[in-house]
Design a protein around this motif. Sequence first.
Motif, PDB file in Angstrom:
ATOM      1  N   THR A  29       0.809  -1.216   0.000  1.00 21.24           N
ATOM      2  CA  THR A  29       0.000   0.000   0.000  1.00 21.24           C
ATOM      3  C   THR A  29       0.842   1.266   0.000  1.00 21.24           C
ATOM      4  O   THR A  29       0.297   2.364   0.054  1.00 21.24           O
ATOM      5  N   TYR A  30       2.166   1.125  -0.060  1.00 20.85           N
ATOM      6  CA  TYR A  30       3.033   2.295  -0.014  1.00 20.85           C
ATOM      7  C   TYR A  30       3.130   2.941  -1.398  1.00 20.85           C
ATOM      8  O   TYR A  30       2.917   2.281  -2.421  1.00 20.85           O
ATOM      9  N   ILE A  31       3.478   4.239  -1.411  1.00 29.36           N
ATOM     10  CA  ILE A  31       3.540   4.995  -2.656  1.00 29.36           C
ATOM     11  C   ILE A  31       4.909   5.653  -2.773  1.00 29.36           C
ATOM     12  O   ILE A  31       5.394   6.282  -1.838  1.00 29.36           O
ATOM     13  N   LEU A  32       5.530   5.525  -3.945  1.00 32.59           N
ATOM     14  CA  LEU A  32       6.773   6.209  -4.273  1.00 32.59           C
ATOM     15  C   LEU A  32       6.471   7.372  -5.208  1.00 32.59           C
ATOM     16  O   LEU A  32       5.685   7.230  -6.148  1.00 32.59           O
ATOM     17  N   THR A  33       7.096   8.514  -4.944  1.00 34.78           N
ATOM     18  CA  THR A  33       6.910   9.681  -5.795  1.00 34.78           C
ATOM     19  C   THR A  33       8.262  10.158  -6.310  1.00 34.78           C
ATOM     20  O   THR A  33       9.253  10.161  -5.582  1.00 34.78           O
ATOM     21  N   GLY A  34       8.298  10.560  -7.572  1.00 31.03           N
ATOM     22  CA  GLY A  34       9.503  11.133  -8.168  1.00 31.03           C
ATOM     23  C   GLY A  34       9.232  12.571  -8.563  1.00 31.03           C
ATOM     24  O   GLY A  34       8.224  12.878  -9.199  1.00 31.03           O
ATOM     25  N   SER A  35      10.144  13.461  -8.208  1.00 35.52           N
ATOM     26  CA  SER A  35       9.855  14.889  -8.307  1.00 35.52           C
ATOM     27  C   SER A  35      10.900  15.646  -9.112  1.00 35.52           C
ATOM     28  O   SER A  35      12.021  15.179  -9.330  1.00 35.52           O
ATOM     29  N   ALA A  36      10.492  16.863  -9.524  1.00 34.63           N
ATOM     30  CA  ALA A  36      11.423  17.763 -10.197  1.00 34.63           C
ATOM     31  C   ALA A  36      12.534  18.233  -9.266  1.00 34.63           C
ATOM     32  O   ALA A  36      13.555  18.752  -9.734  1.00 34.63           O
ATOM     33  N   ASP A  37      12.363  18.043  -7.959  1.00 42.27           N
ATOM     34  CA  ASP A  37      13.407  18.450  -7.009  1.00 42.27           C
ATOM     35  C   ASP A  37      14.506  17.393  -6.865  1.00 42.27           C
ATOM     36  O   ASP A  37      15.297  17.441  -5.930  1.00 42.27           O
ATOM     37  N   ARG A  38      14.505  16.405  -7.778  1.00 44.28           N
ATOM     38  CA  ARG A  38      15.553  15.376  -7.905  1.00 44.28           C
ATOM     39  C   ARG A  38      15.459  14.286  -6.839  1.00 44.28           C
ATOM     40  O   ARG A  38      16.369  13.471  -6.697  1.00 44.28           O
ATOM     41  N   PHE A  46      -1.901   6.057   4.410  1.00 42.39           N
ATOM     42  CA  PHE A  46      -2.921   6.003   5.463  1.00 42.39           C
ATOM     43  C   PHE A  46      -2.344   5.450   6.759  1.00 42.39           C
ATOM     44  O   PHE A  46      -2.696   4.346   7.192  1.00 42.39           O
ATOM     45  N   PRO A  47      -1.442   6.176   7.419  1.00 47.98           N
ATOM     46  CA  PRO A  47      -0.901   5.690   8.699  1.00 47.98           C
ATOM     47  C   PRO A  47      -2.007   5.656   9.745  1.00 47.98           C
ATOM     48  O   PRO A  47      -2.882   6.516   9.777  1.00 47.98           O
ATOM     49  N   SER A  48      -1.947   4.666  10.609  1.00 43.30           N
ATOM     50  CA  SER A  48      -3.012   4.481  11.608  1.00 43.30           C
ATOM     51  C   SER A  48      -3.016   5.574  12.663  1.00 43.30           C
ATOM     52  O   SER A  48      -3.999   5.759  13.372  1.00 43.30           O
ATOM     53  N   THR A  49      -1.915   6.335  12.737  1.00 40.80           N
ATOM     54  CA  THR A  49      -1.810   7.370  13.776  1.00 40.80           C
ATOM     55  C   THR A  49      -1.953   8.771  13.197  1.00 40.80           C
ATOM     56  O   THR A  49      -1.446   9.737  13.745  1.00 40.80           O
ATOM     57  N   THR A  50      -2.636   8.885  12.052  1.00 38.25           N
ATOM     58  CA  THR A  50      -2.799  10.196  11.425  1.00 38.25           C
ATOM     59  C   THR A  50      -3.485  11.169  12.369  1.00 38.25           C
ATOM     60  O   THR A  50      -4.512  10.862  12.959  1.00 38.25           O
ATOM     61  N   VAL A  51      -2.901  12.343  12.506  1.00 37.96           N
ATOM     62  CA  VAL A  51      -3.502  13.393  13.340  1.00 37.96           C
ATOM     63  C   VAL A  51      -4.178  14.399  12.420  1.00 37.96           C
ATOM     64  O   VAL A  51      -3.525  14.989  11.556  1.00 37.96           O
ATOM     65  N   PRO A  52      -5.482  14.614  12.556  1.00 38.62           N
ATOM     66  CA  PRO A  52      -6.171  15.542  11.662  1.00 38.62           C
ATOM     67  C   PRO A  52      -5.733  16.975  11.886  1.00 38.62           C
ATOM     68  O   PRO A  52      -5.345  17.361  12.992  1.00 38.62           O
ATOM     69  N   GLU A  53      -5.793  17.771  10.817  1.00 41.37           N
ATOM     70  CA  GLU A  53      -5.473  19.184  10.933  1.00 41.37           C
ATOM     71  C   GLU A  53      -6.579  19.906  11.705  1.00 41.37           C
ATOM     72  O   GLU A  53      -7.732  19.519  11.670  1.00 41.37           O
ATOM     73  N   VAL A  54      -6.204  20.972  12.372  1.00 44.56           N
ATOM     74  CA  VAL A  54      -7.189  21.771  13.098  1.00 44.56           C
ATOM     75  C   VAL A  54      -7.626  22.918  12.197  1.00 44.56           C
ATOM     76  O   VAL A  54      -6.800  23.712  11.744  1.00 44.56           O
ATOM     77  N   ARG A  55      -8.907  22.998  11.940  1.00 45.77           N
ATOM     78  CA  ARG A  55      -9.436  24.051  11.083  1.00 45.77           C
ATOM     79  C   ARG A  55     -10.699  24.623  11.711  1.00 45.77           C
ATOM     80  O   ARG A  55     -11.390  23.954  12.480  1.00 45.77           O
ATOM     81  N   SER A  56     -10.985  25.842  11.317  1.00 44.35           N
ATOM     82  CA  SER A  56     -12.177  26.492  11.848  1.00 44.35           C
ATOM     83  C   SER A  56     -13.441  26.018  11.161  1.00 44.35           C
ATOM     84  O   SER A  56     -14.519  26.091  11.717  1.00 44.35           O
ATOM     85  N   THR A  57     -13.318  25.528   9.943  1.00 47.08           N
ATOM     86  CA  THR A  57     -14.491  25.060   9.227  1.00 47.08           C
ATOM     87  C   THR A  57     -14.926  23.695   9.743  1.00 47.08           C
ATOM     88  O   THR A  57     -14.132  22.927  10.279  1.00 47.08           O
ATOM     89  N   ALA A  58     -16.198  23.387   9.545  1.00 42.22           N
ATOM     90  CA  ALA A  58     -16.720  22.100  10.006  1.00 42.22           C
ATOM     91  C   ALA A  58     -16.347  20.968   9.067  1.00 42.22           C
ATOM     92  O   ALA A  58     -16.482  19.800   9.405  1.00 42.22           O
ATOM     93  N   LYS A  59     -15.890  21.312   7.871  1.00 44.76           N
ATOM     94  CA  LYS A  59     -15.529  20.289   6.901  1.00 44.76           C
ATOM     95  C   LYS A  59     -14.311  19.507   7.391  1.00 44.76           C
ATOM     96  O   LYS A  59     -13.294  20.084   7.765  1.00 44.76           O
ATOM     97  N   PRO A  60     -14.377  18.170   7.428  1.00 44.27           N
ATOM     98  CA  PRO A  60     -13.246  17.398   7.939  1.00 44.27           C
ATOM     99  C   PRO A  60     -12.017  17.555   7.057  1.00 44.27           C
ATOM    100  O   PRO A  60     -12.117  17.662   5.837  1.00 44.27           O
ATOM    101  N   ARG A  66       2.143   9.673   5.685  1.00 40.11           N
ATOM    102  CA  ARG A  66       3.406   9.790   6.442  1.00 40.11           C
ATOM    103  C   ARG A  66       4.602   9.519   5.539  1.00 40.11           C
ATOM    104  O   ARG A  66       4.670   8.486   4.858  1.00 40.11           O
ATOM    105  N   LEU A  67       5.538  10.451   5.519  1.00 37.04           N
ATOM    106  CA  LEU A  67       6.777  10.269   4.772  1.00 37.04           C
ATOM    107  C   LEU A  67       7.677   9.295   5.524  1.00 37.04           C
ATOM    108  O   LEU A  67       8.030   9.526   6.681  1.00 37.04           O
ATOM    109  N   ILE A  68       8.028   8.195   4.873  1.00 36.18           N
ATOM    110  CA  ILE A  68       8.815   7.148   5.519  1.00 36.18           C
ATOM    111  C   ILE A  68      10.302   7.269   5.195  1.00 36.18           C
ATOM    112  O   ILE A  68      11.162   7.110   6.065  1.00 36.18           O
TER     113      ILE A  68
END
Length: 355
Positions: A29-38, A46-60, A66-68
């Motif tokens: 389930t892991y993903i590799l990305t290749g970028s213009a930054d070399r 989908f790490p099991s310990t994902t911490v959601p961002e805090v936002r003022s809107t009600a939208k989740p 997680r970068l491994i």
Amino acid sequence: MAFPDKPTAHLLGSNGPVHALAYSASPGTYILTGSADRTIRLYNPFPSTTVPEVRSTAKPAIPQGRLIQTYAAHGYEVLSIDVARDNERFASGGGDRSVFLWDVATAVTTRRFGGNAQGHSARINCVSFAGDGDSLVVSGGFDTTVRMWDTKSNSFKPIQVLDEARDSITSLLVHGPEVVVGSVDGRVRSYDIRMGRCTTDVLGTSVTSLNMTRDGRTMLVSTLDSKLRLMDRDKGTCLRTYSNPGWKNEELRVQSLLGGKEKYVVAGDEMTAEPNANGEGRVWAWDLISGKLVAKVTVPWGPQGFEQRKRVVGRDGKEKPRSNIISCMAWRDDGWGDQYCVGGTSGVVTVFGAL
């Protein structure tokens, strides 16, 4: 199953556009990305310990993967990645004309092919493992050649060079003893390595992307005439054409693939038909059998905090809005899994599908 159109994760960290994506081999389930930054980056989306961002809107908030691990050895942009079936190695190629073979666990390169008189003389656009036990790596480049490298040999020379193309090699795939190559010269060449035979299909316009059904009998071909074609490989005939007035592909190498267990034809968007002032990108999906458009998916520029990258300063000194050109994508389990990911100009990879 309806086409998945809701973002489920963002992968952050790239300092430039993302050009290449690859899932770890099934059932990974892991993903590799290749970028213009070399740089190449490995994520758990989908790490099991994902911490959601805090936002003022009600939208989740959309969770962040997680970068491994980070893999740095390329001197120029990374344009292609392929993962070995044992998930212990992967190959990459790009602007520095070399193919790198990586050890996943230690994040070091174990082999480097090219960078000498026997290597590619221009950037490498595509790489793929081949052979028994993924003992070979095949690379195609801007220099119009395809080169095959033996990972078990100490030689720095390719074991075979395929040079029939008359323009840049944009895409390649391996199916058993076959190497199938797409070129800007408007042709798809299928090489049977064991028989020493080459079959050529003439498309007439530049080929930018190839993807094959699991049985190897049909192939999806993207070309710079704003069309995707499903080709019968035995007869060389076009079984179905996929297009839409709102989707244009005339300038850039935009990837397409088969997904949803070969139910859908999916393509990115170079954003020339309907520019989006909000900087959002798009993914298009057609029904494989009927050819009808089933989804036009909006891809966000990224989470909050990335808005400042939506604008660039033009030659006239004025700010200009940028679109998130979706140029690369990958579907888990070679199109048979429950999620896919897309990347492009914004440098943020967006994952769609099941959590």
